[in-house]
Design a protein around this motif. Structure first.
Motif, PDB file in Angstrom:
ATOM      1  N   SER A 192     -30.264-108.393  -7.342  1.00 18.24           N
ATOM      2  CA  SER A 192     -29.811-107.632  -8.479  1.00 18.24           C
ATOM      3  C   SER A 192     -29.726-106.118  -8.142  1.00 18.24           C
ATOM      4  N   ILE A 193     -30.180-105.782  -7.334  1.00 14.08           N
ATOM      5  CA  ILE A 193     -30.068-104.326  -6.678  1.00 14.08           C
ATOM      6  C   ILE A 193     -28.541-104.053  -6.263  1.00 14.08           C
ATOM      7  N   TYR A 194     -28.381-105.075  -5.218  1.00 11.17           N
ATOM      8  CA  TYR A 194     -26.932-105.004  -4.771  1.00 11.17           C
ATOM      9  C   TYR A 194     -25.668-105.006  -5.860  1.00 11.17           C
ATOM     10  N   GLU A 195     -25.776-105.669  -6.861  1.00  9.39           N
ATOM     11  CA  GLU A 195     -24.755-105.713  -8.041  1.00  9.39           C
ATOM     12  C   GLU A 195     -24.950-104.238  -8.605  1.00  9.39           C
ATOM     13  N   GLN A 196     -25.824-103.510  -8.469  1.00  6.55           N
ATOM     14  CA  GLN A 196     -25.982-102.216  -9.257  1.00  6.55           C
ATOM     15  C   GLN A 196     -25.293-101.066  -8.361  1.00  6.55           C
ATOM     16  N   LEU A 197     -25.080-101.330  -6.746  1.00  3.43           N
ATOM     17  CA  LEU A 197     -24.644-100.313  -6.022  1.00  3.43           C
ATOM     18  C   LEU A 197     -23.041-100.300  -5.755  1.00  3.43           C
ATOM     19  N   ASN A 198     -22.547 -99.284  -5.557  1.00  5.79           N
ATOM     20  CA  ASN A 198     -21.330 -98.846  -5.069  1.00  5.79           C
ATOM     21  C   ASN A 198     -20.687 -99.662  -3.828  1.00  5.79           C
ATOM     22  N   PRO A 199     -19.941-100.578  -4.072  1.00  4.11           N
ATOM     23  CA  PRO A 199     -19.517-101.339  -2.921  1.00  4.11           C
ATOM     24  C   PRO A 199     -18.673-100.721  -1.840  1.00  4.11           C
ATOM     25  N   ASN A 200     -18.428 -99.428  -2.349  1.00  2.00           N
ATOM     26  CA  ASN A 200     -17.623 -98.695  -1.025  1.00  2.00           C
ATOM     27  C   ASN A 200     -18.779 -97.898   0.043  1.00  2.00           C
ATOM     28  N   LYS A 201     -20.065 -98.052  -0.480  1.00  2.00           N
ATOM     29  CA  LYS A 201     -21.108 -97.302  -0.003  1.00  2.00           C
ATOM     30  C   LYS A 201     -22.118 -98.326   0.838  1.00  2.00           C
ATOM     31  N   PHE A 202     -22.371 -99.303  -0.059  1.00  2.00           N
ATOM     32  CA  PHE A 202     -23.181-100.307   0.540  1.00  2.00           C
ATOM     33  C   PHE A 202     -22.798-101.737   0.656  1.00  2.00           C
ATOM     34  N   PHE A 203     -23.468-102.293   1.855  1.00  2.00           N
ATOM     35  CA  PHE A 203     -23.178-103.641   2.130  1.00  2.00           C
ATOM     36  C   PHE A 203     -24.157-104.560   2.467  1.00  2.00           C
ATOM     37  N   LYS A 204     -24.246-105.935   1.941  1.00  2.00           N
ATOM     38  CA  LYS A 204     -25.356-106.750   2.332  1.00  2.00           C
ATOM     39  C   LYS A 204     -25.034-107.568   3.412  1.00  2.00           C
ATOM     40  N   ILE A 205     -25.443-106.984   4.631  1.00  2.00           N
ATOM     41  CA  ILE A 205     -25.304-107.555   6.104  1.00  2.00           C
ATOM     42  C   ILE A 205     -25.977-108.790   6.205  1.00  2.00           C
ATOM     43  N   ASN A 206     -26.990-109.371   5.708  1.00  2.00           N
ATOM     44  CA  ASN A 206     -27.512-110.849   5.888  1.00  2.00           C
ATOM     45  C   ASN A 206     -28.308-110.864   4.312  1.00  2.00           C
ATOM     46  N   ARG A 207     -29.153-112.029   4.534  1.00  2.00           N
ATOM     47  CA  ARG A 207     -29.673-112.473   3.455  1.00  2.00           C
ATOM     48  C   ARG A 207     -30.894-111.402   2.840  1.00  2.00           C
ATOM     49  N   SER A 208     -31.133-110.634   3.599  1.00  2.00           N
ATOM     50  CA  SER A 208     -32.208-109.772   3.245  1.00  2.00           C
ATOM     51  C   SER A 208     -32.181-108.291   3.306  1.00  2.00           C
ATOM     52  N   GLU A 209     -31.026-107.845   3.649  1.00  2.00           N
ATOM     53  CA  GLU A 209     -30.694-106.477   3.791  1.00  2.00           C
ATOM     54  C   GLU A 209     -29.613-105.861   3.424  1.00  2.00           C
ATOM     55  N   ILE A 210     -29.583-104.774   3.147  1.00  2.00           N
ATOM     56  CA  ILE A 210     -28.388-104.153   2.406  1.00  2.00           C
ATOM     57  C   ILE A 210     -28.390-102.633   3.134  1.00  2.00           C
ATOM     58  N   ILE A 211     -27.232-102.061   3.723  1.00  2.00           N
ATOM     59  CA  ILE A 211     -27.067-100.852   4.239  1.00  2.00           C
ATOM     60  C   ILE A 211     -26.190 -99.757   3.867  1.00  2.00           C
ATOM     61  N   HIS A 212     -26.480 -98.585   3.878  1.00  2.00           N
ATOM     62  CA  HIS A 212     -25.542 -97.522   3.516  1.00  2.00           C
ATOM     63  C   HIS A 212     -24.754 -97.052   4.407  1.00  2.00           C
ATOM     64  N   ILE A 213     -23.455 -97.105   4.284  1.00  2.00           N
ATOM     65  CA  ILE A 213     -22.436 -96.642   5.284  1.00  2.00           C
ATOM     66  C   ILE A 213     -22.717 -95.152   5.862  1.00  2.00           C
ATOM     67  N   ASP A 214     -23.345 -94.355   5.073  1.00  2.00           N
ATOM     68  CA  ASP A 214     -23.432 -92.995   5.666  1.00  2.00           C
ATOM     69  C   ASP A 214     -24.585 -92.778   6.400  1.00  2.00           C
ATOM     70  N   PHE A 215     -25.339 -93.667   6.719  1.00  2.00           N
ATOM     71  CA  PHE A 215     -26.435 -93.775   7.628  1.00  2.00           C
ATOM     72  C   PHE A 215     -26.379 -94.519   8.745  1.00  2.00           C
TER      73      PHE A 215
END
Length: 254
Positions: A192-215
């Motif tokens: 649910s969280i992933y669907e609300q985030l900007n896909p240019n900034k956030f990526f779901k790298i596996n089943r349990s973690e999303i990362i922010h490209i700027d970090f």
């Protein structure tokens, strides 16, 4: 050298001052405004060599200020908003510093201003450009989540999406880690969280973690076509799954 700083957040203003002090060896003067109203008053009374401007001020977007007051000087935007907002526009914004920025990022922007200004090679803002910038900003606001409401023992806090370095699933809720390593509970599923985030900034790298490209601080190869990623603020490295690695590589280069 006289500079106008338009920034509503005190820590961000202090960082800009620190960056200016490190860049300039000779003295300079500056004015500071946190709102469109105060900025408008300063622009009517003073002239500036250049402006350092955030996009979102206390009472609205800085674009509205520039629409009302025509600054006859270059503008360097310092903001956490996506760079795509400015890629297509020919403006006084001769540089764009994406937060969180380093001293190197800051100095490059100032040097670009100095080179272009000496040549007179920049173009003033105009009504059409401002209208397009406002439209792009409205589209960005409409599409993606900007902040989460976080429940804490002492009350409710707001967590800006731009401050989140990664998000991890944790049972029935998720934990968002900020740039300082602090964790904040969010009462939503990871999907649910992933669907609300900007896909240019956030990526779901596996089943349990999303990362922010700027970090992202470092990426290294791992076994079975996986990648180990060092994230600012995270205690441990995170890893892509075998099925997401190829798409993740493409995402990094977009």
């Amino acid at each position: 050298m006289h500079i106008l700083i338009l920034e509503d957040e005190i820590p961000a203003y202090q960082k800009l001052i620190s960056s200016l002090n490190e860049h300039y060896s000779s003295p300079y003067t500056h004015d500071w405004a946190r709102s469109i109203k105060d900025g408008q008053d300063l622009l009517h009374k003073n002239t500036y060599d250049f402006i350092l401007s955030d996009i979102q001020l206390l009472d609205g977007a800085s674009f509205d200020l520039f629409d009302k007051s025509d600054p006859n000087c270059p503008i360097i935007f310092c903001s956490a908003h996506d760079e795509y907002l400015f890629q297509a526009f020919n403006t006084n914004g001769i540089a764009y510093i994406l937060k969180p920025f380093s001293q190197s990022d800051f100095s490059k922007a100032i040097k670009k201003y100095e080179a272009l200004f000496q040549q007179g090679d920049y173009n003033p803002l105009n009504t059409n450009t401002l209208s397009e910038l406002k439209s792009a900003l409205q589209d960005e606001h409409a599409n993606y989540k900007k902040r989460f409401v976080v429940k804490k023992p002492k009350g409710i806090q707001l967590l800006n999406v731009t401050d989140i370095s990664m998000i991890s699933a944790s049972g029935d809720f998720c934990l968002a880690t900020d740039m300082y390593g602090k964790r904040h509970p969010i009462s939503q599923s990871l999907g649910s969280i992933y669907e609300q985030l900007n896909p240019n900034k956030f990526f779901k790298i596996n089943r349990s973690e999303i990362i922010h490209i700027d970090f992202i601080e470092n990426i290294e190869s791992h076994f079975k076509n996986r990648l180990l990623i060092t994230i600012r603020g995270a205690e441990e490295k995170v890893m892509t799954s075998s099925s997401t690695t190829a798409e993740f590589r493409k995402w990094l280069e977009q």
